[in-house]
Scaffold this motif. Sequence first.
Motif, short mmCIF file in Angstrom:
data_model
loop_
_atom_site.label_atom_id
_atom_site.label_comp_id
_atom_site.label_asym_id
_atom_site.label_seq_id
_atom_site.Cartn_x
_atom_site.Cartn_y
_atom_site.Cartn_z
N CYS A 224 -5.78 -2.55 6.06
CA CYS A 224 -5.89 -3.29 4.79
C CYS A 224 -6.51 -4.67 5.02
O CYS A 224 -7.36 -5.12 4.26
CB CYS A 224 -4.51 -3.47 4.13
SG CYS A 224 -3.88 -1.98 3.35
N LYS B 268 0.84 -1.19 0.00
CA LYS B 268 0.00 0.00 0.00
C LYS B 268 0.88 1.24 0.00
O LYS B 268 1.79 1.36 0.82
CB LYS B 268 -0.90 -0.01 1.26
CG LYS B 268 -1.72 1.26 1.46
CD LYS B 268 -2.88 1.32 0.50
CE LYS B 268 -3.62 2.64 0.61
NZ LYS B 268 -4.61 2.78 -0.50
N PRO C 191 -5.71 -2.17 -0.39
CA PRO C 191 -4.28 -2.25 -0.70
C PRO C 191 -4.06 -2.17 -2.22
O PRO C 191 -4.97 -2.45 -3.00
CB PRO C 191 -3.87 -3.61 -0.16
CG PRO C 191 -5.12 -4.42 -0.13
CD PRO C 191 -6.26 -3.47 0.08
N ASP C 192 -2.86 -1.77 -2.63
CA ASP C 192 -2.54 -1.71 -4.06
C ASP C 192 -2.37 -3.12 -4.63
O ASP C 192 -2.71 -3.38 -5.77
CB ASP C 192 -1.23 -0.93 -4.28
CG ASP C 192 -1.33 0.47 -3.69
OD1 ASP C 192 -2.45 1.00 -3.64
OD2 ASP C 192 -0.29 1.02 -3.26
#
Lengths: 256, 240
Positions: free
Chosen positions: A49, A12, A56-57
């Motif tokens: 997250c 993230k 989150p990415d």
Amino acid sequence: MTPLLSVEGLNKTYGAHLGCRDVGLDLFPGEVLGIVGESGSGKTTVLNCMAGHLVPDRGRVVFDTRAKGPRDVLTMSESERRMLGRTDWAFVHQNARDGLRMGVSAGGNVGERLMAVGARNYGRIRQTAEDWLTRVEIDAARIDDRPTTFSGGMQQRLQIARNLVTGPRLVFMDEPTGGLDVSVQARLLDLLRGLVRDMGLSAIIVTHDLAVVRLLADRLLVMKSGEVVEHGLTDQVLDDPQHGYTQLLVSSVLQA
Amino acid sequence: MTVGQDKGGKTDAMIEIENLSKTFTLHNQGGVVIRVMAGADLSVRAGECVALTGASGSGKSTLMRMIYGNYLAADGAIRVGDVDVARAAPREILALRRDTLGYVSQFLRVVPRVPTLDVVAEPLRRLGMRDDNARDRAAHLLIRLNIPEALWALSPTTFSGGEQQRVNIARGFAHPYPALLLDEPTAALDADNRAVVLDLIVEAKVRGAAIVGIFHDTEARDRVCNRIVDVTGFSSGHAA
């Protein structure tokens, strides 16, 4: 044994700023995992997250659901995730005001979560709420009082009752004893330990307080600059730290 | 006391340590590596009590902590029952500590404000024993160790050193662990209580517990230990 929660490759970023990088962990049923690190280490990012408060990415957060077995929470539908948040998951905020409805009575705070999972019988809801207030050492006579009239320690215990009344399997806790007097902390720690043991709960506790994790957590993750730098059995990590940062953290604690 | 003769074969040893070494790396002090143990071997059978001896700083406590999984091994094996503590995952070590391996440390570390009776009963409740049974067993041990009933409802954190040690011992003996580590179990005790603790140790041996202990009290050591092992031979300054 299937982990209750299995996290892989969690990343993230906040713009150019790193939240967390490549965080992975397994949590087994009945286990309490502590995440420690100083402010800005990414521990709260990881917690948020996992709990679905932040997207989150990259990464996977796999929860062993009752009905369908292991499922990636991040790819679930919003309604499924909300259901999980009301049933099998609980989140205890550092500030009880974030986890309570301050305009609703203590009994209402506990009963609301029961009603969200389908309880309709008023008498039974009230009875359960009373039981839980007693369990977290709040006088049942205070059931109709609003949490605004409670002390900080009582509010935190009420938040715990509200969270645990539906019998969750996983509890996320963000600095649950932060901001409380030392004597109130001790009582809360004892309460949490008893509940974890008696209900067979699994929990993830984020804190910067090493004394709290020593007493509550089975295993420990140490975070620095968004990454996990060390993990292991709690007393082993604290008494024989392997990473330079953990050694610094442990040796920096003031001895009372 | 009979010294020596280690016949503990791999099959009947409850605790088996092989070629164990330990280093500490001080990352914040120039990365200095301190080697404190090398080539340590030790075998303890069921029903046997082994005393570790050696000067202060020779590594007795380090070895005990490694057996308990509190310190990480650099190399070698530490088998307790069927678990190699040197390689086991944290949750395997937790299960080992809950079911098999007890530890009476010198200092009591407990959640503040928890009553003494519950502190002693806790290992049993963790094993799933019913509350009242666990408390009965705890009460029985506290009576034997002469902790007045008036103190049971209080937290042991305010007790005297000797009382805290007896609470610690009661807690360590609440469950009949097949393997036990005892760190100076009689250090702060008067003659009567010391005798009670020695009886508890003998009873544990009779039921088949494998025990490793540190006893500065040589009379106590001679009464309960089958063998003594000088850990000076395990420190890296000496050829092991």
